[in-house]
Design a protein around this motif. Structure first.
Motif, PDB file in Angstrom:
ATOM      1  N   VAL A  46       0.833  -1.207   0.000  1.00  0.00           N
ATOM      2  CA  VAL A  46       0.000   0.000   0.000  1.00  0.00           C
ATOM      3  C   VAL A  46       0.868   1.256   0.000  1.00  0.00           C
ATOM      4  CG1 VAL A  46      -1.635   1.367   1.367  1.00  0.00           C
ATOM      5  CG2 VAL A  46      -1.995  -1.097   1.070  1.00  0.00           C
ATOM      6  N   GLN A  47       0.618   2.139  -0.963  1.00  0.00           N
ATOM      7  CA  GLN A  47       1.331   3.408  -1.058  1.00  0.00           C
ATOM      8  C   GLN A  47       0.425   4.618  -0.826  1.00  0.00           C
ATOM      9  OE1 GLN A  47       3.440   3.569  -4.818  1.00  0.00           O
ATOM     10  NE2 GLN A  47       3.985   1.407  -4.693  1.00  0.00           N
ATOM     11  N   PHE A  48      -0.875   4.412  -0.985  1.00  0.00           N
ATOM     12  CA  PHE A  48      -1.860   5.478  -0.809  1.00  0.00           C
ATOM     13  C   PHE A  48      -2.981   4.962   0.071  1.00  0.00           C
ATOM     14  CE2 PHE A  48       0.219   6.419  -4.763  1.00  0.00           C
ATOM     15  CZ  PHE A  48       0.232   7.803  -4.879  1.00  0.00           C
ATOM     16  N   VAL A  49      -3.446   5.793   0.992  1.00  0.00           N
ATOM     17  CA  VAL A  49      -4.679   5.519   1.724  1.00  0.00           C
ATOM     18  C   VAL A  49      -5.686   6.591   1.342  1.00  0.00           C
ATOM     19  CG1 VAL A  49      -5.794   5.488   3.981  1.00  0.00           C
ATOM     20  CG2 VAL A  49      -3.623   4.293   3.646  1.00  0.00           C
ATOM     21  N   LEU A  50      -6.740   6.174   0.682  1.00  0.00           N
ATOM     22  CA  LEU A  50      -7.878   7.037   0.380  1.00  0.00           C
ATOM     23  C   LEU A  50      -8.988   6.648   1.347  1.00  0.00           C
ATOM     24  CD1 LEU A  50      -6.113   7.491  -2.097  1.00  0.00           C
ATOM     25  CD2 LEU A  50      -8.163   7.383  -3.519  1.00  0.00           C
ATOM     26  N   THR A  51      -9.724   7.621   1.836  1.00  0.00           N
ATOM     27  CA  THR A  51     -10.716   7.304   2.857  1.00  0.00           C
ATOM     28  C   THR A  51     -11.903   8.256   2.812  1.00  0.00           C
ATOM     29  OG1 THR A  51     -11.095   7.067   5.254  1.00  0.00           O
ATOM     30  CG2 THR A  51      -9.447   8.696   4.573  1.00  0.00           C
ATOM     31  N   ASP A  52     -13.069   7.700   3.015  1.00  0.00           N
ATOM     32  CA  ASP A  52     -14.245   8.502   3.293  1.00  0.00           C
ATOM     33  C   ASP A  52     -13.997   9.269   4.601  1.00  0.00           C
ATOM     34  OD1 ASP A  52     -17.053   9.293   3.119  1.00  0.00           O
ATOM     35  OD2 ASP A  52     -17.368   7.909   4.788  1.00  0.00           O
ATOM     36  N   MET A  53     -14.772  10.314   4.814  1.00  0.00           N
ATOM     37  CA  MET A  53     -14.586  11.082   6.048  1.00  0.00           C
ATOM     38  C   MET A  53     -15.713  10.861   7.043  1.00  0.00           C
ATOM     39  SD  MET A  53     -14.137  15.160   6.812  1.00  0.00           S
ATOM     40  CE  MET A  53     -15.876  15.477   6.585  1.00  0.00           C
ATOM     41  N   ASP A  54     -16.942  11.287   6.705  1.00  0.00           N
ATOM     42  CA  ASP A  54     -18.036  11.276   7.676  1.00  0.00           C
ATOM     43  C   ASP A  54     -18.369   9.867   8.127  1.00  0.00           C
ATOM     44  OD1 ASP A  54     -18.954  14.105   7.991  1.00  0.00           O
ATOM     45  OD2 ASP A  54     -19.064  13.926   5.817  1.00  0.00           O
ATOM     46  N   GLU A  55     -18.234   9.631   9.409  1.00  0.00           N
ATOM     47  CA  GLU A  55     -18.494   8.353  10.075  1.00  0.00           C
ATOM     48  C   GLU A  55     -17.526   7.256   9.627  1.00  0.00           C
ATOM     49  OE1 GLU A  55     -20.578   8.486  12.778  1.00  0.00           O
ATOM     50  OE2 GLU A  55     -20.413  10.558  12.138  1.00  0.00           O
ATOM     51  N   ALA A  98     -17.988  13.258   0.328  1.00  0.00           N
ATOM     52  CA  ALA A  98     -19.104  14.032  -0.220  1.00  0.00           C
ATOM     53  C   ALA A  98     -19.259  15.363   0.482  1.00  0.00           C
ATOM     54  CB  ALA A  98     -20.401  13.232  -0.102  1.00  0.00           C
ATOM     55  N   ALA A  99     -18.422  15.619   1.484  1.00  0.00           N
ATOM     56  CA  ALA A  99     -18.496  16.864   2.247  1.00  0.00           C
ATOM     57  C   ALA A  99     -18.164  18.066   1.367  1.00  0.00           C
ATOM     58  CB  ALA A  99     -17.544  16.799   3.435  1.00  0.00           C
ATOM     59  N   PRO A 100     -18.541  19.258   1.807  1.00  0.00           N
ATOM     60  CA  PRO A 100     -18.384  20.460   0.987  1.00  0.00           C
ATOM     61  C   PRO A 100     -16.936  20.840   0.724  1.00  0.00           C
ATOM     62  CG  PRO A 100     -19.878  20.850   2.838  1.00  0.00           C
ATOM     63  CD  PRO A 100     -19.231  19.534   3.079  1.00  0.00           C
ATOM     64  N   ALA A 101     -16.746  21.595  -0.364  1.00  0.00           N
ATOM     65  CA  ALA A 101     -15.418  22.111  -0.688  1.00  0.00           C
ATOM     66  C   ALA A 101     -14.870  22.970   0.446  1.00  0.00           C
ATOM     67  CB  ALA A 101     -15.478  22.912  -1.987  1.00  0.00           C
ATOM     68  N   GLY A 102     -15.741  23.680   1.152  1.00  0.00           N
ATOM     69  CA  GLY A 102     -15.279  24.502   2.270  1.00  0.00           C
ATOM     70  C   GLY A 102     -14.612  23.682   3.358  1.00  0.00           C
ATOM     71  N   ALA A 154     -13.304  16.471  -2.620  1.00  0.00           N
ATOM     72  CA  ALA A 154     -14.540  16.844  -1.937  1.00  0.00           C
ATOM     73  C   ALA A 154     -15.727  16.765  -2.885  1.00  0.00           C
ATOM     74  CB  ALA A 154     -14.424  18.254  -1.371  1.00  0.00           C
ATOM     75  N   GLU A 155     -16.910  16.843  -2.299  1.00  0.00           N
ATOM     76  CA  GLU A 155     -18.182  16.896  -3.033  1.00  0.00           C
ATOM     77  C   GLU A 155     -18.357  15.712  -3.985  1.00  0.00           C
ATOM     78  OE1 GLU A 155     -19.774  20.692  -4.010  1.00  0.00           O
ATOM     79  OE2 GLU A 155     -18.400  21.738  -2.653  1.00  0.00           O
ATOM     80  N   ASN A 156     -17.985  14.540  -3.473  1.00  0.00           N
ATOM     81  CA  ASN A 156     -18.183  13.272  -4.171  1.00  0.00           C
ATOM     82  C   ASN A 156     -17.366  13.177  -5.461  1.00  0.00           C
ATOM     83  OD1 ASN A 156     -19.759  11.006  -3.207  1.00  0.00           O
ATOM     84  ND2 ASN A 156     -20.689  10.958  -5.244  1.00  0.00           N
ATOM     85  N   GLY A 157     -16.351  14.036  -5.588  1.00  0.00           N
ATOM     86  CA  GLY A 157     -15.491  14.000  -6.765  1.00  0.00           C
ATOM     87  C   GLY A 157     -15.484  15.279  -7.569  1.00  0.00           C
ATOM     88  N   GLY A 158     -16.211  16.284  -7.148  1.00  0.00           N
ATOM     89  CA  GLY A 158     -16.328  17.504  -7.924  1.00  0.00           C
ATOM     90  C   GLY A 158     -15.096  18.379  -7.929  1.00  0.00           C
ATOM     91  N   ILE A 159     -14.272  18.277  -6.877  1.00  0.00           N
ATOM     92  CA  ILE A 159     -13.125  19.176  -6.765  1.00  0.00           C
ATOM     93  C   ILE A 159     -12.030  18.501  -5.943  1.00  0.00           C
ATOM     94  CG2 ILE A 159     -14.090  20.344  -4.741  1.00  0.00           C
ATOM     95  CD1 ILE A 159     -12.861  22.962  -5.840  1.00  0.00           C
ATOM     96  N   PHE A 160     -10.778  18.729  -6.358  1.00  0.00           N
ATOM     97  CA  PHE A 160      -9.595  18.227  -5.644  1.00  0.00           C
ATOM     98  C   PHE A 160      -8.794  19.411  -5.154  1.00  0.00           C
ATOM     99  CE2 PHE A 160      -4.975  17.085  -6.176  1.00  0.00           C
ATOM    100  CZ  PHE A 160      -4.866  16.345  -5.017  1.00  0.00           C
ATOM    101  N   MET A 161      -8.346  19.337  -3.916  1.00  0.00           N
ATOM    102  CA  MET A 161      -7.563  20.407  -3.313  1.00  0.00           C
ATOM    103  C   MET A 161      -6.348  19.824  -2.623  1.00  0.00           C
ATOM    104  SD  MET A 161     -10.831  22.383  -1.684  1.00  0.00           S
ATOM    105  CE  MET A 161     -11.682  20.810  -1.594  1.00  0.00           C
TER     106      MET A 161
END
Length: 260
Positions: free
Chosen positions: A15-24, A55-59, A75-82
């Motif tokens: 494993v080189q990357f951990v991607l994870t949901d946030m809420d709960e 899926a949380a907001p860009a803010g 964020a936003e289920n894939g709409g924006i990367f920061m």
């Protein structure tokens, strides 16, 4: 789906990357525990790139990208990367949509929100909608109202998802997986076929289904059992604990496999 405690010792050594949901998944009952934040930091210190995909907001994502021990936030289920800029104080943003299409997309979303308000007048807009840039969200109720919102969104031409907090709508044909693969390719030079083997993903909800289906290393925190009937593919492993406690279990398993 098996208990994470049964995973072989070297299961996550690649494993080189951990991607994870946030809420709960990182949080539990809306709170981020110190132990979970520490797990993110320990993964980074061990050379694992960490990226919430939420899926949380860009803010919210902007704040996480600036201050958390993470390498970026989708964020936003894939709409924006920061992600944090080279100086460490600003944030670079990449939209799923072409830059020229962002304003027309946001205008169309406003029109769709008005249509949903007309079709489902008792729908409650999410209290974080003001922080969203690429999506619409309504408070999930667990009643027929959720289905009515989904129907109104689809009738207006929007993509939809329902997670443990929100009924979501957006435009553009993306999801968590498609944006994740784009970011991994464009920002980190990891081709999709390689990503399937070197990414570990943790989640708990129905909008995590594409991720559970694509990546080899997947874990659901314990509450994922509540949505198993709605998941076409279950995660490979499940933790004993819910939310952030479950994520800490997963992080520890990855770190042990790396000899940390």
């Amino acid at each position: 789906m098996q208990s994470l405690s049964l995973a072989p010792a070297g299961e996550f050594s690649g494993v080189q990357f951990v991607l994870t949901d946030m809420d709960e998944t990182l949080t539990y009952q809306g709170r981020l525990a110190a132990s979970t934040y520490d797990a993110l930091e320990r993964l980074q210190a061990a050379g694992v790139r960490v990226m919430p995909v939420t899926a949380a907001p860009a803010g919210w994502g902007d704040q996480m990208a600036r201050m958390w021990p993470v390498d970026g936030v989708i964020a936003e289920n894939g709409g924006i990367f920061m992600r944090r800029d080279a100086q460490g104080h600003g944030v670079e943003r990449s939209w799923w949509a072409d830059e020229a299409d962002v304003t027309p997309m946001r205008n169309r979303l406003a029109s769709i929100a008005a249509r949903v308000a007309s079709a489902v007048p008792d729908a409650r807009v999410a209290d974080d909608q003001v922080f969203r840039l690429a999506s619409l969200a309504w408070q999930r109720t667990g009643t027929s109202r959720d289905g009515q919102i989904v129907a109104a969104l689809r009738a207006a031409g929007a993509e939809t998802a329902v997670n443990n907090l929100w009924v979501l709508g957006w435009l553009g044909g993306y999801d968590k997986l498609s944006m994740s693969l784009r970011v991994l390719t464009d920002a980190y030079g990891v081709a999709p076929a390689t990503a399937a083997e070197v990414v570990a993903y943790s989640g708990d909800s129905t909008n995590d289904a594409p991720m559970f289906g694509y990546f080899r290393h997947t874990v659901g925190v314990s509450t994922v059992v509540d949505c198993l009937p709605q998941l076409p593919v279950a995660p490979r492993w499940v933790t004993a604990g819910p939310g952030g406690a479950g994520f800490v279990e997963f992080a520890n398993a990855i770190l042990r496999a790396r000899g940390v």
